[in-house]
Motif scaffolding. Structure first.
Motif, PDB file in Angstrom:
ATOM      1  N   ARG A  39       0.861  -1.187   0.000  1.00  0.00           N
ATOM      2  CA  ARG A  39       0.000   0.000   0.000  1.00  0.00           C
ATOM      3  C   ARG A  39       0.893   1.230   0.000  1.00  0.00           C
ATOM      4  O   ARG A  39       1.758   1.371   0.849  1.00  0.00           O
ATOM      5  N   ASP A  40       0.680   2.104  -0.969  1.00  0.00           N
ATOM      6  CA  ASP A  40       1.487   3.322  -1.087  1.00  0.00           C
ATOM      7  C   ASP A  40       0.629   4.529  -0.726  1.00  0.00           C
ATOM      8  O   ASP A  40      -0.313   4.858  -1.428  1.00  0.00           O
ATOM      9  N   LYS A  41       0.964   5.169   0.393  1.00  0.00           N
ATOM     10  CA  LYS A  41       0.179   6.329   0.848  1.00  0.00           C
ATOM     11  C   LYS A  41       0.845   7.652   0.494  1.00  0.00           C
ATOM     12  O   LYS A  41       0.448   8.692   0.977  1.00  0.00           O
ATOM     13  N   ARG A  94      -2.432  11.335   0.254  1.00  0.00           N
ATOM     14  CA  ARG A  94      -1.976  10.470   1.336  1.00  0.00           C
ATOM     15  C   ARG A  94      -2.936   9.341   1.685  1.00  0.00           C
ATOM     16  O   ARG A  94      -3.232   8.502   0.866  1.00  0.00           O
ATOM     17  N   GLY A  95      -3.440   9.359   2.927  1.00  0.00           N
ATOM     18  CA  GLY A  95      -4.248   8.225   3.386  1.00  0.00           C
ATOM     19  C   GLY A  95      -5.563   8.045   2.661  1.00  0.00           C
ATOM     20  O   GLY A  95      -6.144   6.975   2.684  1.00  0.00           O
ATOM     21  N   PRO A 116      -4.865   5.806  -1.273  1.00  0.00           N
ATOM     22  CA  PRO A 116      -3.605   5.102  -1.508  1.00  0.00           C
ATOM     23  C   PRO A 116      -3.686   4.227  -2.754  1.00  0.00           C
ATOM     24  O   PRO A 116      -4.786   3.892  -3.209  1.00  0.00           O
ATOM     25  N   ARG A 172      -6.705   1.488  -7.201  1.00  0.00           N
ATOM     26  CA  ARG A 172      -6.813   2.769  -6.505  1.00  0.00           C
ATOM     27  C   ARG A 172      -8.265   3.209  -6.462  1.00  0.00           C
ATOM     28  O   ARG A 172      -9.018   3.012  -7.409  1.00  0.00           O
ATOM     29  N   ASP A 194       2.382  -1.578   5.853  1.00  0.00           N
ATOM     30  CA  ASP A 194       1.753  -1.392   4.543  1.00  0.00           C
ATOM     31  C   ASP A 194       2.060  -2.541   3.595  1.00  0.00           C
ATOM     32  O   ASP A 194       2.156  -2.359   2.386  1.00  0.00           O
TER      33      ASP A 194
END
Length: 347
Positions: free
Chosen positions: A117-119, A124-125, A128, A146, A317
């Protein structure tokens, strides 16, 4: 405030060599028969056999059967040990990514994957990006997902390109859409909406799966109850196409109306309460190391030892996602994405 993590891991000491010895009892019914419903075979035949045989050589393990919980909670250190002892998986050949991610896992092979998971970035949150890779030395990219902005309900795009997550792009392979409550989800392939279908309906999208989350006495703070609905398999072990012409004919409506022709109902395996750790536990055989409300295993009611899919946290993540026949990567990834949805539970 969040309660203590809901589902911890409980692994046997000898899980490190699970890839070399089949744990499954031979007396059991062949799991393939659990998913056969008949249905008409699809018209177009692709190079399935060649690719499947390639992949069948890739790992020699059978789906893992959970054993008795040993009340040992997995720790990060332990997973490292398992990783070192695990024989390296031979490379799974992904000859054509689009075909591969829609093709059911070969029988008897557990396809082991990793979700990250890339925030990062401005949103951001909130939005992600999730990436799915094969969990082997080459870390082959499979899918990215996404959540779409400005959508009334949770709506995730799934793409075969990690940089192109647009609805109109040629890399769009599927989507996951929730109801307004955020408790029911439907997974579609990249076909057309029935409103915009061609005259012969040949390009109408298929429904690949649906997920229903039920509250329990603790709301969503305790272990979740998941029902997963998927199309059945025909005699050629290919998915029966489910192409609803309207919302009343989809997997969710069929399931609610108990019209289960060519439809299979699966559930998450109920975790067991452990007094010692004061948490619910499931045995993930070393593939999951962190307690999380998101950890789950999906099974068929007639054979709870055959793990159709399992998903669980290994870092803040990072998650492992393993799936078996009859699921394909898009189905499993979308089911995993549904578990991240904000309305269901806190981290």
């Amino acid at each position: 405030l969040c309660p203590p993590p809901a589902i911890a891991t409980s692994d046997e000491e000898d899980d490190s060599d699970s890839s070399t010895k089949p744990i499954r009892s031979e007396k059991k019914k062949n799991p393939v028969s659990l998913f056969q419903t008949g249905g008409d075979p699809p018209k177009e035949k692709k190079t399935k056999k060649k690719a499947t045989s390639k992949m069948a050589e890739s790992e020699e393990e059978t789906p893992e059967t959970p054993q008795k919980n040993s009340n040992k909670k997995g720790k990060g250190k332990k997973s490292k040990k398992v990783k070192e002892e695990r024989s390296p998986s031979p490379v799974i050949e992904v000859d054509n990514l689009e075909e591969f991610v829609l093709r059911p896992a070969p029988q008897g092979v557990t396809v082991k994957c990793r979700v990250t998971r890339d925030k990062k970035g401005m949103d951001r949150g909130l939005y992600p990006t999730y990436y799915l890779h094969l969990d082997n030395d080459k870390k082959v990219f499979l899918l990215a997902g996404r959540k779409r902005k400005k959508s009334k309900t949770s709506n995730y795009l799934i793409s075969i390109d990690p940089t192109d997550l647009s609805r109109g792009g040629e890399n769009f392979i599927g989507k996951l859409r929730s109801n307004l409550m955020g408790t029911k989800f439907t997974v579609f392939d990249n076909g057309a909406n029935p409103d915009r279908a061609s005259a012969d309906w040949s390009n109408v999208r298929q429904e690949l799966s649906a997920v229903v989350y039920e509250t329990n006495v603790l709301g969503f703070k305790g272990p979740r109850k998941m029902t997963v609905i998927i199309p059945g398999m025909n005699a050629d072990n290919e998915r029966v196409p489910i192409r609803p012409r309207n919302d009343n004919d989809g997997l969710l409506m069929r399931w609610q109306n108990k019209n289960m022709d060519n439809v299979i109902e699966l559930h998450n395996k109920a975790p067991v309460w452990n007094d010692e750790t004061q948490s619910y536990v499931l045995n993930f055989h070393g593939r999951v190391t962190h307690a999380s409300v998101k950890n789950f295993q999906i099974v068929h009611g007639s054979d709870p030892d055959y793990i159709v899919m399992q998903f669980g946290r290994v870092a803040d993540d990072a998650f492992t996602m393993d799936y078996n026949y009859p699921l394909c990567a898009v189905q499993a990834f979308a089911i995993a994405l549904s578990s991240f949805d904000g309305k269901l539970a806190c981290e």
